[in-house]
Design a protein around this motif. Structure first.
Motif, PDB file in Angstrom:
ATOM      1  N   TYR A 125      87.505  63.543  42.870  1.00 24.83           N
ATOM      2  CA  TYR A 125      88.485  62.501  42.556  1.00 24.83           C
ATOM      3  C   TYR A 125      87.931  61.402  41.654  1.00 24.83           C
ATOM      4  O   TYR A 125      88.569  60.354  41.503  1.00 24.83           O
ATOM      5  N   LYS A 143      94.018  58.445  46.034  1.00 25.14           N
ATOM      6  CA  LYS A 143      94.590  59.599  45.348  1.00 25.14           C
ATOM      7  C   LYS A 143      94.885  60.754  46.292  1.00 25.14           C
ATOM      8  O   LYS A 143      95.903  61.437  46.161  1.00 25.14           O
ATOM      9  N   ARG A 457      90.300  71.724  37.022  1.00 27.31           N
ATOM     10  CA  ARG A 457      91.258  71.172  37.965  1.00 27.31           C
ATOM     11  C   ARG A 457      92.454  72.079  38.216  1.00 27.31           C
ATOM     12  O   ARG A 457      93.138  71.945  39.242  1.00 27.31           O
ATOM     13  N   SER A 458      92.720  73.025  37.322  1.00 25.44           N
ATOM     14  CA  SER A 458      93.820  73.969  37.525  1.00 25.44           C
ATOM     15  C   SER A 458      93.561  74.898  38.705  1.00 25.44           C
ATOM     16  O   SER A 458      94.482  75.554  39.198  1.00 25.44           O
ATOM     17  N   PRO A 461      95.910  73.691  42.005  1.00 17.40           N
ATOM     18  CA  PRO A 461      97.189  73.320  41.382  1.00 17.40           C
ATOM     19  C   PRO A 461      97.988  72.283  42.165  1.00 17.40           C
ATOM     20  O   PRO A 461      98.719  71.481  41.565  1.00 17.40           O
ATOM     21  N   GLU A 462      97.866  72.270  43.488  1.00 19.05           N
ATOM     22  CA  GLU A 462      98.668  71.336  44.279  1.00 19.05           C
ATOM     23  C   GLU A 462      98.239  69.878  44.105  1.00 19.05           C
ATOM     24  O   GLU A 462      99.006  68.955  44.407  1.00 19.05           O
ATOM     25  N   GLU A 464      96.401  69.006  41.069  1.00 16.38           N
ATOM     26  CA  GLU A 464      95.912  68.953  39.689  1.00 16.38           C
ATOM     27  C   GLU A 464      96.274  67.641  39.006  1.00 16.38           C
ATOM     28  O   GLU A 464      95.456  67.045  38.283  1.00 16.38           O
ATOM     29  N   ASP A 465      97.489  67.151  39.222  1.00 12.35           N
ATOM     30  CA  ASP A 465      97.943  65.920  38.566  1.00 12.35           C
ATOM     31  C   ASP A 465      97.211  64.679  39.075  1.00 12.35           C
ATOM     32  O   ASP A 465      97.228  63.630  38.420  1.00 12.35           O
ATOM     33  N   GLU A 466      96.575  64.788  40.241  1.00 11.26           N
ATOM     34  CA  GLU A 466      95.870  63.645  40.821  1.00 11.26           C
ATOM     35  C   GLU A 466      94.432  63.532  40.315  1.00 11.26           C
ATOM     36  O   GLU A 466      93.749  62.545  40.577  1.00 11.26           O
ATOM     37  N   GLU A 468      91.749  63.089  37.444  1.00  8.95           N
ATOM     38  CA  GLU A 468      91.640  62.556  36.093  1.00  8.95           C
ATOM     39  C   GLU A 468      90.641  63.336  35.262  1.00  8.95           C
ATOM     40  O   GLU A 468      90.802  63.491  34.048  1.00  8.95           O
ATOM     41  N   GLU A 471      88.886  68.523  33.094  1.00  8.32           N
ATOM     42  CA  GLU A 471      89.835  69.121  32.179  1.00  8.32           C
ATOM     43  C   GLU A 471      89.349  70.501  31.713  1.00  8.32           C
ATOM     44  O   GLU A 471      88.162  70.715  31.572  1.00  8.32           O
TER      45      GLU A 471
END
Length: 471
Positions: A125, A143, A457-458, A461-462, A464-466, A468, A471
């Protein structure tokens, strides 16, 4: 006031934190399939390679604008290896008896799994920040758990614990050691300490990391070598030392007299103060490292717990128990360690400990400061607030520790440590499943022959948006 704080500490530690710390350590050990034992070889490989790379970059003149895994390890060990290893061990033995050493070992063995989980989560995180990364429990609480209030609470607690009260203990111990060895006034030693600390902390994490990566290896290796020499000189007493530790931890006389509880509580308390596993401090340093997979820094930080307690703390314990001076009522804290060393190597002993505790504790002061800085930045980016914190942490609290009593500074630290640890344990129990999945991924990549596993981070997936980074 001091008596009230002592009573509150006894209640919290006796009925809450000991159960929580041991329970979480056992749970994480089971869920990670004994990661702290099965992957020691990988821990050493990662640490040595990152250390070689870090030195190589300096030799080649490269100025990498990030913190290496080894430097992040050094910052966290700088806060671990300090007063707790010399004065804290002595205090635990005086109050809890030799059996306290066994409980220090136990909390390190199972607590290293806890350290792995919290540091892996910190890496997962982490956020980008100027020349490095920033992160820690406050960040994964916000997060991962989406509880801003709890994240702010943790940030405040760790700032009070490490940035302020912990620094008073380091200063208190340094001043006590210098007075014992050289007769120097605590006031002037405190002034000198504050001036040196302020000079470094105003340089930021890059300067802190560079200073720590130089001081930590030198002080740790030097102290361990001296302890090994003393142990070899008294090798015939080592079986007796182990016997005293084990019998005092489990002996019938201790159980009948109720002192086994004192041994357990003080061993675990001082063990936690020393290795910080589960307290939520080391993850702040772990998050700063640039690495290809979160598990790498988790493994390196788990090794830090072993380095601190099983090596450095054991060195102090053996020196004290070999000397037999722990039974002298007048001796406690750093004075006991100095007297024990003096009994083995002569008058140079107190001087050596004075220098060692200066290196140990001073590196802890600057490392502790950074933990507070990272968490204040989590709450606010106000430069005036940061300047005030720097002055309070490296200046005012250092002077307070230089002048306050031994009992008061330790009681204050124990109180904040209890609340801080409870807050972090709740978070990592709830988020631990992600650390377990990352460990499974790391192991799978290693089984496929990938020498340096990589995380994207993919792969989660649950959440992934959290994330930063990654990549």
């Amino acid at each position: 006031m001091n008596e009230l704080i002592t009573a509150v500490n006894d209640v919290i530690w006796s009925y809450v934190l000991i159960v929580a710390l041991v329970g979480c350590g056992l749970w994480f050990t089971w869920r990670t399939k004994f990661v702290q034992f099965r992957m020691v070889g990988e821990m050493l490989r990662l640490l040595t390679e990152s250390a070689v790379d870090s030195v190589g970059d300096q030799v080649k003149g490269k100025e990498k604008r990030h913190i290496s895994s080894f430097q992040a390890f050094a910052v966290s060990v700088a806060t671990r290896v300090g007063t707790g290893n010399l004065a804290g061990v002595a205090t635990a033995i005086v109050i809890g008896g030799p059996g306290a050493v066994f409980w220090m070992w136990l909390i390190a063995l199972i607590g290293s799994a806890t350290a792995f989980v919290e540091s892996t989560l910190a890496q997962l995180y982490k956020q980008k920040h100027k020349d490095s990364f920033i992160g820690g429990p406050a960040y994964y609480i916000q997060k991962g758990l989406k509880q801003r209030w709890m994240a702010i609470l943790f940030a405040i607690l760790i700032t009070l614990q490490f940035g302020l009260s912990n620094n008073s203990i380091q200063a208190n111990t340094i001043c006590g050691a210098m007075q014992e060895a050289f007769g120097w006034s605590p006031i002037w030693v405190g002034v000198a300490l504050a001036a040196m600390a302020l000079l470094i902390v105003f340089g930021g994490i890059q300067r802190i990391a560079k200073v720590s990566s130089v001081i930590v290896p030198i002080m740790a290796v030097g102290y361990i070598i001296l302890a090994l020499v003393i142990i070899i000189m008294n090798i015939h007493l080592i079986p007796h030392v182990f016997k005293v530790i084990i019998l005092d931890a489990f002996g019938f006389s201790q159980i009948a007299g109720g002192s086994i509880g004192a041994a357990m509580m003080n061993g675990i308390k001082r063990g936690l103060f020393s290795n910080e596993a589960g307290e939520g401090s080391a993850p702040n340093a772990a998050a700063t490292a640039s690495t290809t997979h979160p598990v790498k820094q988790g493994l390196i930080q788990a090794l830090g717990v072993f380095t601190d307690t099983l090596l450095v703390c054991s060195c102090t314990a053996f020196i004290i128990l070999i000397s037999g001076l722990y039974q002298v009522p007048e001796l406690n804290g750093i004075a006991l360690t100095q007297s024990a060393l003096q009994s083995e190597i002569g008058s140079i002993g107190p001087m050596f400990i004075a220098v060692a505790i200066f290196l140990f504790a001073f590196s802890s002061i600057i490392g502790n400061y950074y933990y507070g800085e990272a968490n204040i930045r989590f709450i606010t980016q106000n430069n005036k607030v940061m300047t005030a914190y720097r002055i309070a942490s490296a200046g005012l609290m250092v002077m307070f520790g230089a002048l306050a009593s031994f009992e008061l500074v330790w009681n204050i630290v124990d109180l904040f440590m209890a609340f801080l640890t409870a807050c972090n344990l709740i978070a990592i129990v709830l988020l631990g499943r992600y650390a377990f999945r990352l460990l499974d991924d790391y192991r799978q990549q290693k089984r496929q022959g990938i020498k340096e596993p990589v995380f994207h981070r993919s792969q989660l997936p649950e959440i992934e948006d959290e994330l930063e980074c990654w990549e």
